[in-house]
Design a protein around this motif. Structure first.
Motif, PDB file in Angstrom:
ATOM      1  N   GLU A 214      14.108  12.817 -15.715  1.00 58.08           N
ATOM      2  CA  GLU A 214      14.142  11.834 -14.572  1.00 58.08           C
ATOM      3  C   GLU A 214      13.725  12.339 -13.435  1.00 58.08           C
ATOM      4  O   GLU A 214      12.825  11.414 -12.542  1.00 58.08           O
ATOM      5  CB  GLU A 214      15.750  11.311 -14.505  1.00 58.08           C
ATOM      6  CG  GLU A 214      15.746  10.343 -13.170  1.00 58.08           C
ATOM      7  CD  GLU A 214      15.377   8.824 -13.679  1.00 58.08           C
ATOM      8  OE1 GLU A 214      15.421   8.088 -12.732  1.00 58.08           O
ATOM      9  OE2 GLU A 214      14.998   8.765 -14.975  1.00 58.08           O
ATOM     10  N   ASN A 218       9.778  10.995 -11.602  1.00 55.71           N
ATOM     11  CA  ASN A 218       9.839  10.634 -10.353  1.00 55.71           C
ATOM     12  C   ASN A 218       9.564  11.754  -9.327  1.00 55.71           C
ATOM     13  O   ASN A 218      10.271  11.588  -8.044  1.00 55.71           O
ATOM     14  CB  ASN A 218      11.230   9.848 -10.091  1.00 55.71           C
ATOM     15  CG  ASN A 218      11.359   8.619 -11.041  1.00 55.71           C
ATOM     16  OD1 ASN A 218      10.820   7.559 -10.634  1.00 55.71           O
ATOM     17  ND2 ASN A 218      12.127   8.671 -11.975  1.00 55.71           N
ATOM     18  N   ASP A 226      17.335  16.475  -4.458  1.00 58.55           N
ATOM     19  CA  ASP A 226      16.792  15.929  -6.085  1.00 58.55           C
ATOM     20  C   ASP A 226      15.757  17.140  -6.559  1.00 58.55           C
ATOM     21  O   ASP A 226      15.748  17.138  -7.932  1.00 58.55           O
ATOM     22  CB  ASP A 226      15.820  14.663  -5.736  1.00 58.55           C
ATOM     23  CG  ASP A 226      16.868  13.571  -5.107  1.00 58.55           C
ATOM     24  OD1 ASP A 226      17.875  13.383  -5.486  1.00 58.55           O
ATOM     25  OD2 ASP A 226      16.302  12.546  -4.588  1.00 58.55           O
ATOM     26  N   THR A 395      19.154  11.235  -3.437  1.00 59.82           N
ATOM     27  CA  THR A 395      18.606   9.902  -3.702  1.00 59.82           C
ATOM     28  C   THR A 395      18.457   9.134  -5.004  1.00 59.82           C
ATOM     29  O   THR A 395      18.605   7.906  -4.893  1.00 59.82           O
ATOM     30  CB  THR A 395      17.539   9.741  -2.602  1.00 59.82           C
ATOM     31  OG1 THR A 395      16.354  10.383  -3.149  1.00 59.82           O
ATOM     32  CG2 THR A 395      17.800  10.055  -1.317  1.00 59.82           C
ATOM     33  N   MET A 396      18.036   9.781  -5.978  1.00 61.16           N
ATOM     34  CA  MET A 396      17.919   9.548  -7.227  1.00 61.16           C
ATOM     35  C   MET A 396      19.053   8.803  -7.678  1.00 61.16           C
ATOM     36  O   MET A 396      20.231   9.300  -7.675  1.00 61.16           O
ATOM     37  CB  MET A 396      17.484  10.622  -8.239  1.00 61.16           C
ATOM     38  CG  MET A 396      16.277  11.432  -7.698  1.00 61.16           C
ATOM     39  SD  MET A 396      14.759  10.307  -8.167  1.00 61.16           S
ATOM     40  CE  MET A 396      14.766  10.124  -9.874  1.00 61.16           C
ATOM     41  N   GLU A 397      19.087   7.664  -8.242  1.00 66.20           N
ATOM     42  CA  GLU A 397      20.195   6.944  -8.787  1.00 66.20           C
ATOM     43  C   GLU A 397      20.774   7.539  -9.894  1.00 66.20           C
ATOM     44  O   GLU A 397      22.021   7.428  -9.720  1.00 66.20           O
ATOM     45  CB  GLU A 397      19.537   5.457  -9.013  1.00 66.20           C
ATOM     46  CG  GLU A 397      20.849   4.495  -9.550  1.00 66.20           C
ATOM     47  CD  GLU A 397      20.216   2.993  -9.804  1.00 66.20           C
ATOM     48  OE1 GLU A 397      21.086   2.240 -10.274  1.00 66.20           O
ATOM     49  OE2 GLU A 397      19.053   2.651  -9.504  1.00 66.20           O
ATOM     50  N   LEU A 398      20.067   8.057 -10.830  1.00 69.31           N
ATOM     51  CA  LEU A 398      20.758   8.603 -12.055  1.00 69.31           C
ATOM     52  C   LEU A 398      21.374   9.711 -11.529  1.00 69.31           C
ATOM     53  O   LEU A 398      22.712  10.126 -12.032  1.00 69.31           O
ATOM     54  CB  LEU A 398      19.674   9.034 -12.974  1.00 69.31           C
ATOM     55  CG  LEU A 398      20.303  10.046 -14.305  1.00 69.31           C
ATOM     56  CD1 LEU A 398      21.081   8.700 -15.034  1.00 69.31           C
ATOM     57  CD2 LEU A 398      18.954  10.153 -14.930  1.00 69.31           C
ATOM     58  N   MET A 400      22.749  10.296  -8.502  1.00 71.77           N
ATOM     59  CA  MET A 400      24.115  10.010  -7.663  1.00 71.77           C
ATOM     60  C   MET A 400      25.344   9.268  -8.484  1.00 71.77           C
ATOM     61  O   MET A 400      26.196   9.479  -8.466  1.00 71.77           O
ATOM     62  CB  MET A 400      23.810   8.762  -6.603  1.00 71.77           C
ATOM     63  CG  MET A 400      23.101   9.323  -5.571  1.00 71.77           C
ATOM     64  SD  MET A 400      22.866   8.264  -4.266  1.00 71.77           S
ATOM     65  CE  MET A 400      21.583   6.928  -5.081  1.00 71.77           C
ATOM     66  N   GLU A 401      24.751   8.664  -9.679  1.00 73.82           N
ATOM     67  CA  GLU A 401      25.697   8.030 -10.712  1.00 73.82           C
ATOM     68  C   GLU A 401      26.524   9.130 -11.531  1.00 73.82           C
ATOM     69  O   GLU A 401      27.668   9.037 -11.685  1.00 73.82           O
ATOM     70  CB  GLU A 401      25.110   7.039 -11.604  1.00 73.82           C
ATOM     71  CG  GLU A 401      24.536   5.886 -10.973  1.00 73.82           C
ATOM     72  CD  GLU A 401      23.736   5.058 -12.044  1.00 73.82           C
ATOM     73  OE1 GLU A 401      23.420   5.401 -13.030  1.00 73.82           O
ATOM     74  OE2 GLU A 401      23.274   3.843 -11.504  1.00 73.82           O
ATOM     75  N   SER A 403      26.981  12.391 -10.276  1.00 69.93           N
ATOM     76  CA  SER A 403      26.948  13.401  -9.178  1.00 69.93           C
ATOM     77  C   SER A 403      28.278  14.567  -9.590  1.00 69.93           C
ATOM     78  O   SER A 403      28.092  15.705  -9.575  1.00 69.93           O
ATOM     79  CB  SER A 403      27.381  13.037  -8.000  1.00 69.93           C
ATOM     80  OG  SER A 403      28.532  12.116  -7.833  1.00 69.93           O
TER      81      SER A 403
END
Length: 462
Positions: A214, A218, A226, A395-398, A400-401, A403
């Motif tokens: 991931e 990105n 990140d 900041t990466m959504e994956l 944060m989900e 963490s």
């Protein structure tokens, strides 16, 4: 066929194991033939088209070896032709498109690409056979059975991604009659190692792979946090993936009473770059030292030439790992680090152990970014993010989900890599008992329940 697949663990391996010892009761030659044929089946499961390449390579190199054993004249010429054959074979399949792309770029030509699929294990069995030919030339090999040689190259536990084995290390084991019977201690140790390796791959490496992929996908939008999550995820993914494979290979071989050389010895505990390469992919380092560095003159020449030899070895190491400039850059950086280390040592300078470890680990972590990145732009994006203090939070959504899971995995992986005895040390001291059996069973069951998401080992790509 993958070690971490249902068909390998629950079908192929039991059939090979029991079939081998049943065949040995009939005749040891039948047992070895069973292992050889089974290894060919194991290899062809991935892509039957390239089975002919493995067989042709075995037959032709056996022919070169036979010539070297029987002839007293023109032996150097035969060795040279044999090495050229092996290097050309590897070069054509692994590097043809790379060279064509660079020629087209430099000279504005338009040569066609062949888009060859890299034959599985060609980098490993090519180096193994070059080492064999050199050993024969140096009169270190006397045994000349085709079946033994073919099994030495194709033995399925080490065929795909090493270790790179010397002929003298295993030939005596194949002919030792005491190894033709089941050995309870070897079976216990083999299953113990295999279970640890399977857990490393399935439960740890493959989890880190999700986050590393991931982040690298990105790379342009990574923040400081990140960037570090991305780099460390790949650093630990590669560690547990490769050490997991090495454990599984040694464990599988032990089931058949064959002891393969150690290929992995807690490399992230290294306190210098030299120490790292004594611990990481040990058999590759041994090959490069024995068959490139020393023949070039090693350190028996002037200081300047010694540094050139170091540079050449690591340039080859980088290029061996992959047909791409990022791999070459990785190898060059390690070569330069080795030269700096050598100069530092010659000047009599020394760092405190904890500082030396920290510098070494940070260098390894940073250079792995080039090893993983598909191009320089991606690598520089990740490295830039790692020092980007103007944008710190995750900041990466994956990320944060996950963490909490990320933090647990990074801390746990660090503790395992830096403070826990490695699996080989555990196995050397293993005395089979219910506690060890239960521990191995728990690891195996947990990993087996996750086999629906089968992934290749990273070193399959090299």
């Amino acid at each position: 066929m993958l070690f971490n697949s249902f068909e390998f663990i629950f079908v192929f391996l039991p059939v090979m194991f029991f079939g081998y010892f049943i065949c040995n009761k009939i005749h040891p030659t039948i047992g070895k033939a069973w292992l050889f044929v089974g290894s060919l089946f194991f290899y062809s499961w991935w892509n039957p088209v390239y089975l002919w390449l493995l067989l042709a390579s075995i037959i032709i190199n056996y022919g070169f070896g036979t010539f070297l054993l029987k002839r007293k004249k023109n032996r150097k010429l035969i060795l040279t032709i044999g090495i050229i054959f092996n290097v050309s074979l590897l070069g054509f399949f692994k590097y043809y498109d790379f060279f064509v792309s660079n020629i087209n770029f430099l000279f504005d030509t338009n040569y066609n690409f062949l888009h060859l699929i890299l034959p599985l294990a060609i980098s490993f069995y090519t180096f193994q056979q070059i080492a064999y030919l050199v050993d024969v030339y140096q009169n270190k090999v006397e045994e000349n059975s085709f079946l033994h040689y073919a099994l030495f190259i194709s033995f399925f536990p080490q065929l795909i991604a090493g270790p790179i084995v010397h002929h003298k290390e295993v030939m005596g084991q194949y002919v030792d009659r005491t190894n033709k019977r089941m050995n309870g201690e070897n079976i216990a140790k083999g299953l113990f190692l295999f279970s640890i390796g399977l857990f490393k791959k399935v439960a740890i490496a493959d989890t880190f792979a999700i986050w590393a992929n991931e982040g690298f996908a990105n790379s342009a939008s990574l923040t400081l946090a990140d960037g570090w999550i991305t780099s460390l995820s790949y650093t630990f993914q590669l560690y547990f993936d490769f050490s997991g494979y090495s454990d599984m290979a040694i464990g599988l071989a032990l089931l058949f009473n064959i002891r393969l050389p150690i290929n992995f010895d807690s490399p992230y505990k290294a306190v210098s770059i030299q120490d790292f390469w004594r611990r990481w992919h040990i058999t590759l380092s041994r090959f490069l030292t024995s068959y490139i560095y020393i023949p070039l003159g090693g350190n028996r020449v002037s200081v300047g030439r010694t540094y050139i030899h170091i540079f050449i070895v690591f340039f080859i190491s980088g290029f061996w790992h992959g047909a791409g400039w990022t791999f070459i850059a990785w190898g060059v950086m390690h070569g330069m680090a080795m030269m700096v280390h050598r100069l530092w040592h010659q000047l009599g300078l020394k760092l405190p152990a904890i500082v030396a470890w920290f510098v070494t680990f940070q260098f390894i972590n940073a250079t792995w970014v080039f090893f993983r990145a598909p191009d320089f732009a991606t690598a520089l994006n990740v490295l830039t993010a790692m020092v980007r203090f103007d944008s710190v939070p995750v900041t990466m959504e994956l990320f944060m989900e996950n963490s909490d899971k990320l933090l647990i995995y990074l801390i746990g992986a660090s503790l395992l890599a830096l403070f826990v005895k490695n699996s080989i040390q555990w196995t050397d001291r293993l005395r089979p008992n219910p506690v060890y059996a239960a521990f191995a069973a728990c690891l195996f069951i947990y990993a087996a329940l996750r086999l629906q998401q089968v992934s290749e080992f990273l070193y399959f790509n090299f």
